[in-house]
Structures are given as structure tokens and as C-alpha cells.
Design a protein around this motif. Structure first.
Motif, PDB file in Angstrom:
ATOM      1  N   THR A 156     -15.897 -20.204  -3.450  1.00 32.64           N
ATOM      2  CA  THR A 156     -14.575 -20.771  -3.447  1.00 32.64           C
ATOM      3  C   THR A 156     -13.652 -19.794  -3.732  1.00 32.64           C
ATOM      4  O   THR A 156     -13.964 -18.968  -4.387  1.00 32.64           O
ATOM      5  N   LEU A 157     -12.517 -19.975  -2.982  1.00 27.89           N
ATOM      6  CA  LEU A 157     -11.543 -18.926  -3.004  1.00 27.89           C
ATOM      7  C   LEU A 157     -10.886 -18.987  -4.605  1.00 27.89           C
ATOM      8  O   LEU A 157     -10.536 -17.947  -5.059  1.00 27.89           O
ATOM      9  N   GLU A 158     -10.799 -20.220  -5.171  1.00 32.03           N
ATOM     10  CA  GLU A 158     -10.385 -20.382  -6.331  1.00 32.03           C
ATOM     11  C   GLU A 158     -11.448 -19.757  -7.338  1.00 32.03           C
ATOM     12  O   GLU A 158     -10.824 -19.106  -8.388  1.00 32.03           O
ATOM     13  N   GLY A 159     -12.515 -19.978  -7.144  1.00 37.64           N
ATOM     14  CA  GLY A 159     -13.577 -19.195  -8.004  1.00 37.64           C
ATOM     15  C   GLY A 159     -13.370 -17.666  -7.734  1.00 37.64           C
ATOM     16  O   GLY A 159     -13.743 -16.959  -9.003  1.00 37.64           O
ATOM     17  N   GLN A 160     -13.413 -17.374  -6.665  1.00 39.45           N
ATOM     18  CA  GLN A 160     -13.271 -15.742  -6.364  1.00 39.45           C
ATOM     19  C   GLN A 160     -11.882 -15.305  -7.395  1.00 39.45           C
ATOM     20  O   GLN A 160     -11.991 -14.321  -7.934  1.00 39.45           O
ATOM     21  N   GLU A 161     -10.877 -16.065  -7.314  1.00 40.53           N
ATOM     22  CA  GLU A 161      -9.695 -15.508  -8.072  1.00 40.53           C
ATOM     23  C   GLU A 161     -10.067 -15.824  -9.423  1.00 40.53           C
ATOM     24  O   GLU A 161      -9.615 -14.859 -10.171  1.00 40.53           O
ATOM     25  N   ILE A 162     -10.779 -16.577  -9.999  1.00 40.37           N
ATOM     26  CA  ILE A 162     -11.026 -16.648 -11.386  1.00 40.37           C
ATOM     27  C   ILE A 162     -11.838 -15.424 -11.643  1.00 40.37           C
ATOM     28  O   ILE A 162     -11.446 -14.838 -12.869  1.00 40.37           O
ATOM     29  N   ILE A 163     -12.929 -14.954 -11.124  1.00 41.00           N
ATOM     30  CA  ILE A 163     -13.758 -13.748 -11.235  1.00 41.00           C
ATOM     31  C   ILE A 163     -12.818 -12.508 -11.229  1.00 41.00           C
ATOM     32  O   ILE A 163     -12.835 -11.842 -12.041  1.00 41.00           O
ATOM     33  N   ARG A 164     -11.964 -12.358 -10.379  1.00 41.53           N
ATOM     34  CA  ARG A 164     -11.050 -11.210 -10.388  1.00 41.53           C
ATOM     35  C   ARG A 164     -10.108 -11.073 -11.328  1.00 41.53           C
ATOM     36  O   ARG A 164      -9.634 -10.092 -12.059  1.00 41.53           O
ATOM     37  N   GLY A 165      -9.636 -12.329 -11.752  1.00 41.37           N
ATOM     38  CA  GLY A 165      -8.859 -12.347 -13.109  1.00 41.37           C
ATOM     39  C   GLY A 165      -9.523 -12.017 -14.333  1.00 41.37           C
ATOM     40  O   GLY A 165      -8.793 -11.246 -15.069  1.00 41.37           O
ATOM     41  N   LEU A 166     -10.701 -12.423 -14.368  1.00 42.56           N
ATOM     42  CA  LEU A 166     -11.509 -11.945 -15.776  1.00 42.56           C
ATOM     43  C   LEU A 166     -11.770 -10.530 -15.596  1.00 42.56           C
ATOM     44  O   LEU A 166     -11.785  -9.676 -16.543  1.00 42.56           O
ATOM     45  N   ALA A 167     -12.077 -10.231 -14.432  1.00 45.61           N
ATOM     46  CA  ALA A 167     -12.215  -8.763 -14.241  1.00 45.61           C
ATOM     47  C   ALA A 167     -11.220  -7.658 -14.565  1.00 45.61           C
ATOM     48  O   ALA A 167     -11.244  -6.727 -14.980  1.00 45.61           O
ATOM     49  N   ALA A 168     -10.030  -8.428 -14.375  1.00 45.23           N
ATOM     50  CA  ALA A 168      -8.906  -7.365 -14.770  1.00 45.23           C
ATOM     51  C   ALA A 168      -8.836  -7.236 -16.453  1.00 45.23           C
ATOM     52  O   ALA A 168      -8.151  -6.328 -16.729  1.00 45.23           O
ATOM     53  N   HIS A 169      -9.485  -8.126 -16.954  1.00 45.67           N
ATOM     54  CA  HIS A 169      -9.348  -7.810 -18.478  1.00 45.67           C
ATOM     55  C   HIS A 169     -10.613  -7.456 -19.061  1.00 45.67           C
ATOM     56  O   HIS A 169     -10.864  -7.231 -20.225  1.00 45.67           O
ATOM     57  N   ALA A 170     -11.763  -7.027 -18.350  1.00 48.01           N
ATOM     58  CA  ALA A 170     -12.987  -6.611 -18.547  1.00 48.01           C
ATOM     59  C   ALA A 170     -13.056  -5.116 -18.678  1.00 48.01           C
ATOM     60  O   ALA A 170     -12.493  -4.294 -17.855  1.00 48.01           O
ATOM     61  N   ASP A 171     -13.984  -4.977 -19.537  1.00 51.18           N
ATOM     62  CA  ASP A 171     -14.285  -3.306 -19.450  1.00 51.18           C
ATOM     63  C   ASP A 171     -15.532  -2.883 -18.628  1.00 51.18           C
ATOM     64  O   ASP A 171     -15.859  -2.165 -17.897  1.00 51.18           O
ATOM     65  N   VAL A 172     -16.338  -3.978 -18.278  1.00 51.80           N
ATOM     66  CA  VAL A 172     -17.741  -3.723 -17.776  1.00 51.80           C
ATOM     67  C   VAL A 172     -17.994  -5.271 -16.686  1.00 51.80           C
ATOM     68  O   VAL A 172     -17.493  -6.105 -17.217  1.00 51.80           O
ATOM     69  N   PHE A 173     -18.221  -4.764 -15.514  1.00 49.01           N
ATOM     70  CA  PHE A 173     -18.652  -5.908 -14.644  1.00 49.01           C
ATOM     71  C   PHE A 173     -20.216  -5.680 -14.158  1.00 49.01           C
ATOM     72  O   PHE A 173     -20.436  -4.530 -13.898  1.00 49.01           O
ATOM     73  N   MET A 174     -20.808  -6.678 -14.425  1.00 47.71           N
ATOM     74  CA  MET A 174     -22.467  -6.577 -14.176  1.00 47.71           C
ATOM     75  C   MET A 174     -22.726  -7.626 -13.137  1.00 47.71           C
ATOM     76  O   MET A 174     -22.311  -8.745 -13.016  1.00 47.71           O
ATOM     77  N   GLU A 175     -23.680  -7.176 -12.116  1.00 46.80           N
ATOM     78  CA  GLU A 175     -23.821  -8.002 -11.158  1.00 46.80           C
ATOM     79  C   GLU A 175     -25.496  -7.744 -10.664  1.00 46.80           C
ATOM     80  O   GLU A 175     -25.968  -6.471 -10.690  1.00 46.80           O
ATOM     81  N   ASN A 176     -26.185  -8.916 -10.239  1.00 49.50           N
ATOM     82  CA  ASN A 176     -27.519  -8.485  -9.542  1.00 49.50           C
ATOM     83  C   ASN A 176     -27.774  -9.172  -8.072  1.00 49.50           C
ATOM     84  O   ASN A 176     -29.064  -9.563  -7.963  1.00 49.50           O
ATOM     85  N   TYR A 177     -26.469  -9.297  -7.520  1.00 50.46           N
ATOM     86  CA  TYR A 177     -26.741  -9.754  -6.243  1.00 50.46           C
ATOM     87  C   TYR A 177     -27.304  -8.851  -5.298  1.00 50.46           C
ATOM     88  O   TYR A 177     -27.128  -7.616  -5.275  1.00 50.46           O
ATOM     89  N   LYS A 178     -27.922  -9.531  -4.235  1.00 48.95           N
ATOM     90  CA  LYS A 178     -28.422  -8.534  -3.040  1.00 48.95           C
ATOM     91  C   LYS A 178     -27.292  -7.627  -2.513  1.00 48.95           C
ATOM     92  O   LYS A 178     -26.193  -7.751  -2.510  1.00 48.95           O
ATOM     93  N   VAL A 179     -27.728  -6.450  -1.943  1.00 51.59           N
ATOM     94  CA  VAL A 179     -26.508  -5.417  -1.556  1.00 51.59           C
ATOM     95  C   VAL A 179     -25.759  -6.026  -0.763  1.00 51.59           C
ATOM     96  O   VAL A 179     -25.959  -6.667   0.520  1.00 51.59           O
ATOM     97  N   GLY A 180     -24.544  -6.072  -0.848  1.00 53.75           N
ATOM     98  CA  GLY A 180     -23.570  -6.652   0.025  1.00 53.75           C
ATOM     99  C   GLY A 180     -22.960  -7.884  -0.041  1.00 53.75           C
ATOM    100  O   GLY A 180     -21.931  -8.366   0.355  1.00 53.75           O
TER     101      GLY A 180
END
Length: 409
Positions: free
Chosen positions: A84-108
């Protein structure tokens, strides 16, 4: 008492299953604030990886199973629907305050949601963005998915694991545990720590870290793979037999098995004395380690006959007294009954909503100045959603309730 080594570091953890969560758990153990992002309703895929599950007060199975519990302590769990667009906004908002972003989704995959490295670094130029994948970000296999056993097979580990050719059950064999996931988690942790240090001493630059299970298993083969690179010949499967010092392997005794590794000529002489066969030391076939390697089958057969004459306890004590490396072949119950394991505190107890004294495995690191003394139980699904969104993003209760109604969180 000093603060934990990584106090003040904030990790945004979008990883699932095992390799990535193990790495994020390491950071949580070391004092970082780890915010685990899970799917509303279902959560981390690991929650569905079979029994045993903890049960609620009514005796019903929950989504807190052993697999999930092994890799998610010392974290906060929030649920966010990143489709969801709202969910993506939440993640980007949290990323702005983070030191490290970790993910293990398929490439792309995350690029579709505006959560890829290029987008996140525009929001937070200092971000350390770690992608854990099966085959890495480049190369013909990059789009493929995969699991631990696939990489054990493709990376060559299974080719050198298992019973020797000609013996019952011979053939490639998977290592019993998900060893490639574990090693990949450690590599991810090393990479992130290195990037954090680089950022600190080199002007605040963030970067992308590409960690793959396939690369990890190949690198882990170490001296075995180097044998091939030097000689052009792949080493054979050796069962429980050792790969360097000789003799080395599991030997059956009168009442069980023990593992012996004779690492040098002095240990060989002392082992022969313990076994009541000192004459073996002067046998031209066995004088030096390379001689014993050349005549491995013969010396192993001789030792096998000698060990059958007494019990595991008897031989272990005699060999220990002689300074020869050896140990019992323990099952898991015996591991935790071992007095040394108990003295090292490898089992820790935490208070979980569904188990007042839940046993976990302690972190293997021991610090003199910043010891890891606190272990928090792996979080329930979405346990910290309200706390994180109100505390970091300053969402009020009305907005949080609205997002819940929409299925965003």
C-alpha cells in the motif's frame, strides 16, 4: 555497567525466514534498536515453518514457533503492508531515522514499492542498506529464489559431505542444520559493522551491501575448495574422517562413539600409548602425518579395533589426560547437560507471554566491558506497532486506528 556496544544504532529489518533475521538479532543482542517489519495477519514466513509452537492460555497453537523464536529476540515487531502507498510511506519515514536498512526480497522487488537502495539513500544519504539474497544482485542467477539446501548443493558443500564412496548410504548429503543461512547472517553482520565503521571515520557516507547465500557457501569451503584450486581435483567425501591431521574420525567404543582428532606426530604417539599400541609409532607407514594420510584406511581400521575394547568414558578420560583432542558425540539433550555448556550459560531464560521461562540460546560473543546481559523474548506479531509509529513518526492514535481499519498496519 557500560552501554552495549551498539547502543544508539537503529536497524530497520525487512528480512524474513533465517539468514537476515539472524543478522538483525545479532544487532539486537548488541544493543541496537531493531524494528522488525512483518506482514499484517501473517507475519514473517518463519512463523509458518511448522511445530513446535508455543500455545496460548487456552492451549491453542500460536504463530510463535521454534523456527521464528530462534532468530528474532531483542527486536520490536510492527506490521506494515508495504504493497500500500501508506505502508510504503511508513517504511520510508522509518528509514529516514535509521542507520541500517536490511532486506532479503528478490532482486528488484522493493523497487516496485519505492523501497530500493536508490530511493532510500535519497531520503537518508548515510543509510547502510544491506540486501541478503540467494544469488546476489548481479549475475545470471540474480532473479532466482532459493533456500539453504539448494545452496549447499549448488555451492559444492554437499559434494564433500556424507559417507565415503563404497560405503552404505554413500552419496552427497546435506548438513543437518541450515548452516548456509547462519553463515550468511554472520557475513551480513560483518558487512554492516564494517560499513558503519567506514561511515563513522570517512565523512558519513552510506553504502549498499550485497550479501548472498551462494557466495557465502562457496567462500566457506575454504581449504577444501583450495585443494581443488591447487590440484584440479575435488576432495572426496570422507564421512566423519578428518581432512588434515590423521587419524581423525568417529570411533565406535564398547558403549557408544567418540570423535578423535590427532593433529600432529606427538599426539599420535600419545594416542598409541593410550590405546596400548606404542609399536605403531615406529611403523614406517605411520611415522609422519603425511605417512598416515597416505595410509589412512589402514590406520583407521587399526584404531577402530582398538577403541572397541573399552567404553567412551574410559577412552575420553585417558585421551584427555594425555592431551589428545577428543569428545563425545552428543545429542542435543547431552549438549545442555554438559557441565561446561552450563558453566558458559549457553541456555538463557526469558519471559514470554506464552511461556514464563522460555529457553533461548545465548549469543556466542562474550565481552569484558560491555557484556550482553539482557535478552528480550521474540516479539508477538505487531506487538510494537503503536509504540514505534507514535514514538518515531509521531502518528497520533486516530491516524494509527485509521491505518488499522484500512489494513495498512
Amino acid at each position: 555497567m557500560s552501554a552495549l556496544p551498539l547502543s544508539g544504532i537503529k536497524i530497520l529489518d525487512l528480512t524474513r525466514v533465517l539468514a537476515g533475521p539472524l543478522s538483525a538479532q545479532m544487532f539486537g543482542d548488541l544493543g541496537a534498536e531493531v524494528i522488525k517489519i512483518e506482514r499484517p495477519g501473517a507475519g514473517d514466513d518463519a512463523r509458518a515453518y511448522g511445530p513446535p509452537y508455543l500455545v496460548d492460555p487456552e492451549g491453542r497453537e500460536t504463530n510463535n514457533n521454534a523456527f521464528y523464536l530462534s532468530a528474532n529476540r531483542n527486536k520490536k515487531s510492527i506490521t506494515v503492508n508495504i504493497a500500500t502507498l501508506e505502508g510504503q510511506e511508513i517504511i520510508r519515514g522509518l528509514a529516514a531515522h535509521a542507520d541500517v536498512f536490511m532486506e532479503n526480497y528478490k532482486v528488484g522487488d522493493l523497487k516496485r514499492y519505492g523501497l530500493d537502495y536508490g530511493t532510500i539513500k535519497e531520503i537518508n544519504p548515510g543509510i547502510i542498506y544491506c540486501s541478503v539474497t540467494g544469488f546476489g544482485q548481479t549475475g545470471p542467477y540474480a532473479p532466482r529464489a532459493g533456500y539453504d539446501a539448494i545452496f549447499q548443493a549448488m555451492g559444492g558443500l554437499m559434494s564433500v559431505t556424507g559417507q565415503m564412496d563404497g560405503e552404505p548410504g554413500a552419496g552427497p548429503m546435506k548438513v543437518g542444520t541450515s548452516i548456509v543461512d547462519y553463515m550468511t547472517g554472520m557475513n551480513a553482520s560483518i558487512g554492516i559493522l564494517s560499513a558503519l565503521y567506514h561511515r563513522k571515520v570517512n565523512g558519513g557516507a552510506g553504502q549498499l551491501i550485497d550479501v548472498s547465500l551462494f557466495d557465502t557457501v562457496i567462500a566457506s569451503l575454504s581449504h577444501s575448495l583450495q585443494i581443488y584450486l591447487v590440484s584440479g581435483k575435488s576432495p572426496p567425501r570422507r564421512g566423519t574422517w578428518g581432512n588434515g591431521g590423521a587419524p581423525a574420525g568417529v570411533f565406535r567404543c564398547a558403549d557408544g562413539e567418540l570423535m578423535l582428532v590427532v593433529g600432529n606426530d606427538g599426539q599420535f604417539a600419545r594416542t598409541c600409548a593410550v590405546l596400548g599400541a606404542p609399536e605403531l609409532v615406529s611403523n614406517p607407514k605411520f611415522i609422519k602425518n603425511n605417512d598416515r594420510v597416505a595410509n589412512y584406511t589402514e590406520i583407521m581400521a587399526i584404531y577402530a579395533g582398538l577403541f572397541l575394547r573399552n567404553t567412551v568414558t574410559y577412552w575420553l578420560q585417558k585421551l584427555e589426560d594425555a592431551g589428545v583432542p577428543c569428545g563425545p558425540v552428543n545429542d542435543f539433550a547431552q549438549v545442555f547437560e554438559d557441565p561446561h555448556v552450563q558453566a558458559r550459560g549457553m541456555r538463557v531464560k526469558v519471559n514470554h507471554k506464552f511461556a514464563s521461562e522460555l529457553s533461548l540460546i545465548r549469543n556466542a560473543l562474550t565481552f569484558s566491558k560491555t557484556p550482553i546481559t539482557g535478552y528480550r523474548a521474540p516479539p508477538l506479531l505487531g506487538e510494537n506497532t503503536d509504540q514505534v509509529l507514535s514514538g518515531i513518526l509521531r502518528y497520533d492514535s486516530e491516524k494509527i486506528e485509521d491505518l488499522k481499519k484500512q489494513g495498512v498496519i
